[in-house]
Design a protein around this motif. Structure first.
Motif, mmCIF file in Angstrom:
data_model
loop_
_atom_site.group_PDB
_atom_site.id
_atom_site.type_symbol
_atom_site.label_atom_id
_atom_site.label_comp_id
_atom_site.label_asym_id
_atom_site.label_seq_id
_atom_site.Cartn_x
_atom_site.Cartn_y
_atom_site.Cartn_z
ATOM 1 N N PHE A 1 0.833 -1.433 -0.114
ATOM 2 C CA PHE A 1 -0.018 -0.068 0.006
ATOM 3 C C PHE A 1 0.867 1.329 -0.102
ATOM 4 O O PHE A 1 0.286 2.325 -0.061
ATOM 5 N N ALA A 2 2.104 1.020 0.155
ATOM 6 C CA ALA A 2 2.930 2.275 0.155
ATOM 7 C C ALA A 2 2.862 2.825 -1.210
ATOM 8 O O ALA A 2 3.498 3.855 -1.590
ATOM 9 N N PHE A 3 2.720 2.120 -2.195
ATOM 10 C CA PHE A 3 2.463 2.656 -3.785
ATOM 11 C C PHE A 3 1.483 3.401 -4.165
ATOM 12 O O PHE A 3 1.438 3.979 -5.056
ATOM 13 N N VAL A 4 0.572 3.722 -3.001
ATOM 14 C CA VAL A 4 -0.624 4.545 -3.340
ATOM 15 C C VAL A 4 0.184 6.004 -3.032
ATOM 16 O O VAL A 4 0.844 6.069 -1.992
ATOM 17 N N PRO A 5 0.048 6.946 -3.854
ATOM 18 C CA PRO A 5 0.560 8.222 -3.760
ATOM 19 C C PRO A 5 0.056 8.900 -2.605
ATOM 20 O O PRO A 5 -1.211 8.724 -2.090
ATOM 21 N N PRO A 6 0.737 9.947 -2.189
ATOM 22 C CA PRO A 6 0.385 10.584 -0.916
ATOM 23 C C PRO A 6 -0.735 11.352 -0.958
ATOM 24 O O PRO A 6 -1.321 11.784 -2.194
ATOM 25 N N TYR A 7 -1.668 11.252 -0.257
ATOM 26 C CA TYR A 7 -2.924 11.922 -0.120
ATOM 27 C C TYR A 7 -2.914 13.376 -0.445
ATOM 28 O O TYR A 7 -4.149 13.887 -0.688
ATOM 29 N N GLN A 8 -1.885 13.951 -0.177
ATOM 30 C CA GLN A 8 -1.858 15.637 -0.354
ATOM 31 C C GLN A 8 -1.983 15.694 -2.100
ATOM 32 O O GLN A 8 -2.285 17.145 -2.177
ATOM 33 N N ILE A 9 -1.678 14.915 -2.802
ATOM 34 C CA ILE A 9 -1.540 15.230 -4.240
ATOM 35 C C ILE A 9 -3.131 15.336 -4.771
ATOM 36 O O ILE A 9 -4.263 14.564 -4.427
ATOM 37 N N ALA A 10 -3.536 16.360 -5.449
ATOM 38 C CA ALA A 10 -4.605 16.545 -6.466
ATOM 39 C C ALA A 10 -5.912 16.409 -5.343
ATOM 40 O O ALA A 10 -6.905 15.715 -5.645
ATOM 41 N N ASN A 11 -5.610 17.112 -4.397
ATOM 42 C CA ASN A 11 -6.852 17.036 -3.194
ATOM 43 C C ASN A 11 -7.099 15.859 -2.796
ATOM 44 O O ASN A 11 -8.189 15.450 -2.262
ATOM 45 N N GLY A 12 -6.161 14.591 -2.876
ATOM 46 C CA GLY A 12 -6.704 13.392 -2.503
ATOM 47 C C GLY A 12 -7.210 12.534 -3.382
ATOM 48 O O GLY A 12 -7.309 11.150 -3.145
ATOM 49 N N TRP A 13 -7.561 12.830 -4.737
ATOM 50 C CA TRP A 13 -8.363 12.024 -5.681
ATOM 51 C C TRP A 13 -7.468 10.923 -6.120
ATOM 52 O O TRP A 13 -7.933 9.884 -6.414
ATOM 53 N N ILE A 14 -5.892 11.146 -6.230
ATOM 54 C CA ILE A 14 -5.330 10.323 -6.973
ATOM 55 C C ILE A 14 -5.235 9.113 -5.745
ATOM 56 O O ILE A 14 -5.387 7.922 -6.254
ATOM 57 N N ALA A 15 -4.760 9.316 -4.707
ATOM 58 C CA ALA A 15 -4.867 8.325 -3.534
ATOM 59 C C ALA A 15 -6.110 7.609 -3.461
ATOM 60 O O ALA A 15 -6.344 6.508 -3.195
ATOM 61 N N PHE A 16 -7.285 8.420 -3.607
ATOM 62 C CA PHE A 16 -8.473 7.968 -3.394
ATOM 63 C C PHE A 16 -8.887 6.792 -4.541
ATOM 64 O O PHE A 16 -9.323 5.843 -4.178
ATOM 65 N N ILE A 17 -8.300 7.059 -5.821
ATOM 66 C CA ILE A 17 -8.580 6.185 -7.170
ATOM 67 C C ILE A 17 -7.796 4.838 -6.604
ATOM 68 O O ILE A 17 -8.239 3.599 -6.769
ATOM 69 N N PHE A 18 -6.855 5.077 -6.279
ATOM 70 C CA PHE A 18 -5.578 3.948 -6.203
ATOM 71 C C PHE A 18 -6.008 2.949 -5.046
ATOM 72 O O PHE A 18 -5.782 1.911 -5.299
ATOM 73 N N SER A 19 -6.624 3.554 -3.897
ATOM 74 C CA SER A 19 -7.145 2.708 -2.766
ATOM 75 C C SER A 19 -8.484 2.134 -3.285
ATOM 76 O O SER A 19 -8.382 0.952 -2.957
ATOM 77 N N LEU A 20 -9.071 2.457 -4.058
ATOM 78 C CA LEU A 20 -10.332 1.622 -4.699
ATOM 79 C C LEU A 20 -9.834 0.501 -5.469
ATOM 80 O O LEU A 20 -10.448 -0.504 -5.335
ATOM 81 N N VAL A 21 -8.925 0.878 -6.124
ATOM 82 C CA VAL A 21 -8.276 -0.408 -6.975
ATOM 83 C C VAL A 21 -7.698 -1.569 -6.280
ATOM 84 O O VAL A 21 -7.803 -2.722 -6.490
ATOM 85 N N PHE A 22 -6.859 -1.006 -5.142
ATOM 86 C CA PHE A 22 -6.428 -2.120 -4.092
ATOM 87 C C PHE A 22 -7.462 -2.911 -3.385
ATOM 88 O O PHE A 22 -7.469 -3.984 -3.263
ATOM 89 N N ILE A 23 -8.593 -2.049 -3.012
ATOM 90 C CA ILE A 23 -9.517 -2.741 -2.566
ATOM 91 C C ILE A 23 -10.447 -3.622 -3.273
ATOM 92 O O ILE A 23 -10.932 -4.834 -2.926
ATOM 93 N N SER A 24 -10.304 -3.275 -4.592
ATOM 94 C CA SER A 24 -11.039 -4.285 -5.656
ATOM 95 C C SER A 24 -10.287 -5.485 -5.649
ATOM 96 O O SER A 24 -10.919 -6.532 -5.851
ATOM 97 N N GLY A 25 -8.728 -5.337 -5.816
ATOM 98 C CA GLY A 25 -8.043 -6.626 -5.802
ATOM 99 C C GLY A 25 -8.343 -7.506 -4.653
ATOM 100 O O GLY A 25 -8.224 -8.554 -4.772
ATOM 101 N N ILE A 26 -8.454 -6.894 -3.635
ATOM 102 C CA ILE A 26 -8.345 -7.774 -2.214
ATOM 103 C C ILE A 26 -9.727 -8.591 -2.257
ATOM 104 O O ILE A 26 -9.973 -9.620 -1.974
ATOM 105 N N ALA A 27 -10.938 -7.698 -2.695
ATOM 106 C CA ALA A 27 -11.994 -8.042 -2.733
ATOM 107 C C ALA A 27 -12.047 -9.179 -3.803
ATOM 108 O O ALA A 27 -12.884 -10.479 -3.705
ATOM 109 N N TYR A 28 -11.468 -9.347 -4.902
ATOM 110 C CA TYR A 28 -11.469 -10.437 -5.845
ATOM 111 C C TYR A 28 -10.938 -11.633 -5.211
ATOM 112 O O TYR A 28 -11.329 -12.924 -5.302
ATOM 113 N N ILE A 29 -9.852 -11.514 -4.411
ATOM 114 C CA ILE A 29 -9.022 -12.656 -3.718
ATOM 115 C C ILE A 29 -9.780 -13.192 -2.696
ATOM 116 O O ILE A 29 -9.995 -14.479 -2.533
ATOM 117 N N VAL A 30 -10.787 -12.318 -2.154
ATOM 118 C CA VAL A 30 -11.598 -12.809 -0.893
ATOM 119 C C VAL A 30 -12.636 -13.697 -1.713
ATOM 120 O O VAL A 30 -13.120 -14.765 -0.978
#
Length: 516
Positions: free
Chosen positions: A334-363
């Protein structure tokens, strides 16, 4: 991972079918079912740990998204000069329903959507997603309310200040499950049509409009109820007050755990009214952003923080270090998620959703394997283990709200809104995907294989939820607040709500197992 389309074979030595599916390595099929079930449950629990970790990072990015403000020019009536003020882009109520409730429900939504995508081309819907979402609704309503009731300090009372908005959210939450029962058992029994899926998703938009109208007190469409005790700053003022550190005085900005190795963030600082201060504090220089990103990787590999070294108990220090060692793979990923200060947090927001989807697939894969090796109905696993595990973000969010906020609004709103999101988005979108494909490819609706079990769970949920809302209303009338109060009454309410949850889980499981 092996495809789950193959079948089991009969093992004469074991006297029952041997599961041929495997997670990573083929030799897993040589192990006993008991050992495999234990290992897969451990893997499922570890996925929930990762899910909790990435969701906390998701909250931090969401915090920055909601703190975003815009400059508004106004004319000062006294000096007749232009004054620039910063106003938040997000409305309190809309932020609670969309970002907060949607964010905490995203693990369930991802799991249900992945389950639907796996079933594209099949005329029968998967039961994993709906089972998880209905079970999650029960977990949200009962155990999370139970936790929130006892979280305030002994004797402290926290009540809903905007009862009108809560009633609107509660109406749409109840209606969501009534609507689901109507389309499953009354309108088109055991099948879902494209129009039913579209109407399900569209009602989320109606919820947003109705809640916003109530918040703004639009005439004719809002309840004539006054808003009381609602502070301008949603978080207690003393939390952001300056405090002294030795001979120095500094501002206590919206709270983030000072132990950088802890990724728990106070997501309810998103309601802080001190926008200008937050904007300056959270937009570092480009070089600083690179340093922050680099530090994320350093922190992920650091087992003992400076704060932990100050602990007097050696055993506690060792325990904390071992726990961080367990978390290290997730933290490094999860350290690959960009810092949340970039672009008002939107980039980290989207990256986090991608990781959550990946874990959900494994589940979803692990759940299929557990069902295969143990013989437990996948719907029961979804209703219990998956629902509780994926609802952990809801529990964390509501607990923080009950602890930190002056009122009970967001703590309870997160529960009711999450339940609405679970149906309108979590079930509506997956069904829309499958029904749209079936309509285009086959001109046929989507069949619900376990419609009877799902409908029964909905009836039990509705009956027990009346008991839950009833006790909250009773507490409001007698104690003057929904949360907190005398410790013995708080714990009595907690046990009562947990009992309702057990009733729901036991009866639903027995029905699916054809015992009742």
């Amino acid at each position: 991972m092996a495809s789950l389309n193959s079948s089991s074979t009969w093992d004469s030595n074991l006297g029952h079918e041997r599961c041929l599916f495997y997670f990573i390595f083929h030799f897993e099929t040589k192990l006993s079912h008991g050992l495999r079930g234990f290992l897969y449950f451990l893997a499922l629990a570890y996925c929930f740990v990762g899910l909790s970790a990435i969701t906390d990072r998701f909250f931090r990015s969401m915090e920055n998204v909601v703190k975003h403000s815009r400059a508004v020019e106004e004319i000062d009536p006294l000096t007749n000069t232009k004054v620039i003020k910063y106003e938040k882009v997000w409305n309190y109520t809309i932020a609670d329903i969309t970002l907060l409730a949607f964010g905490t429900s995203f693990p369930q939504i991802s799991l249900a959507t992945i389950d639907a995508i796996r079933n594209i081309g099949s005329l029968t819907a998967g039961g994993l997603g709906p089972g998880t979402l209905v079970g999650s609704a029960a977990f949200d309503l009962f155990p999370i309310h139970a936790v929130c009731v006892v979280v305030p300090k002994a004797g402290e009372l926290k009540r809903i200040s905007d009862i009108g908005v809560w009633l609107v959210e509660l109406f749409w939450s109840f209606w969501a499950y009534i609507w689901l029962y109507i389309i499953l058992k009354i309108w088109t029994p055991n099948v879902i049509t494209l129009w039913e899926a579209l109407l399900t998703v569209a009602q989320f938009g109606l919820l947003l409009i109705h809640a916003y109208a109530q918040d703004k007190r639009w005439p004719y469409v809002s309840l004539p109820m006054t808003r009381s005790e609602r502070p301008e700053d949603w978080v207690p003022a003393e939390k952001n007050a300056p405090y002294r550190d030795g001979n120095k005085t500094r501002d206590n900005y919206p709270e983030v755990d000072e132990d950088r190795n802890s990724i728990i963030v106070d997501i309810f600082s998103i309601h802080s009214a001190n926008t200008e201060q937050c904007r300056v504090d959270t937009i570092p220089h480009k070089d600083d952003l690179l340093s922050v990103w680099k530090m994320q990787f350093v922190d992920a590999l650091t087992l003992e923080s400076p704060e932990s070294k100050k602990l007097n108990s050696k055993s506690l220090r060792v325990a904390k270090a071992l726990w961080k060692l367990v978390l290290a793979p997730w933290r490094l990923l999860f350290a690959f998620v960009p810092p949340y200060q970039i672009a008002n947090g939107w980039i980290a927001f989207i990256f986090s959703l991608v990781f959550i989807s990946g874990i959900a697939y494994i589940v979803t894969k692990i759940t299929d394997l557990i069902s295969c090796v143990t013989g437990i109905n996948a719907y029961i696993i979804a209703l219990t283990a998956l629902a509780a595990g994926t609802s952990w973000p809801d529990l964390v969010a509501s607990k923080i709200a009950a602890e930190r906020q002056i009122t009970a609004d967001s703590a309870i709103a997160n529960i009711t809104c999450s339940n609405s999101v679970n149906i309108y988005i979590g079930i509506g979108v997956p069904w829309l995907i499958d029904t749209l494909y079936n309509y285009i490819a086959y001109k046929k609706p989507l069949r619900i294989e376990n419609a009877a079990g799902l409908s029964f769970s909905l009836l039990i949920f509705f009956a027990t939820s009346v008991g839950c809302i009833g006790v909250l209303v009773f507490r409001r009338l007698t104690l003057g607040a929904e949360l907190g109060g005398p410790r013995h009454w708080a714990w009595l309410t907690c046990f009562y709500l947990m009992l309702l949850w057990l009733v729901f889980v036991v009866l639903s499981s027995l029905q699916v197992s054809n015992i009742i």
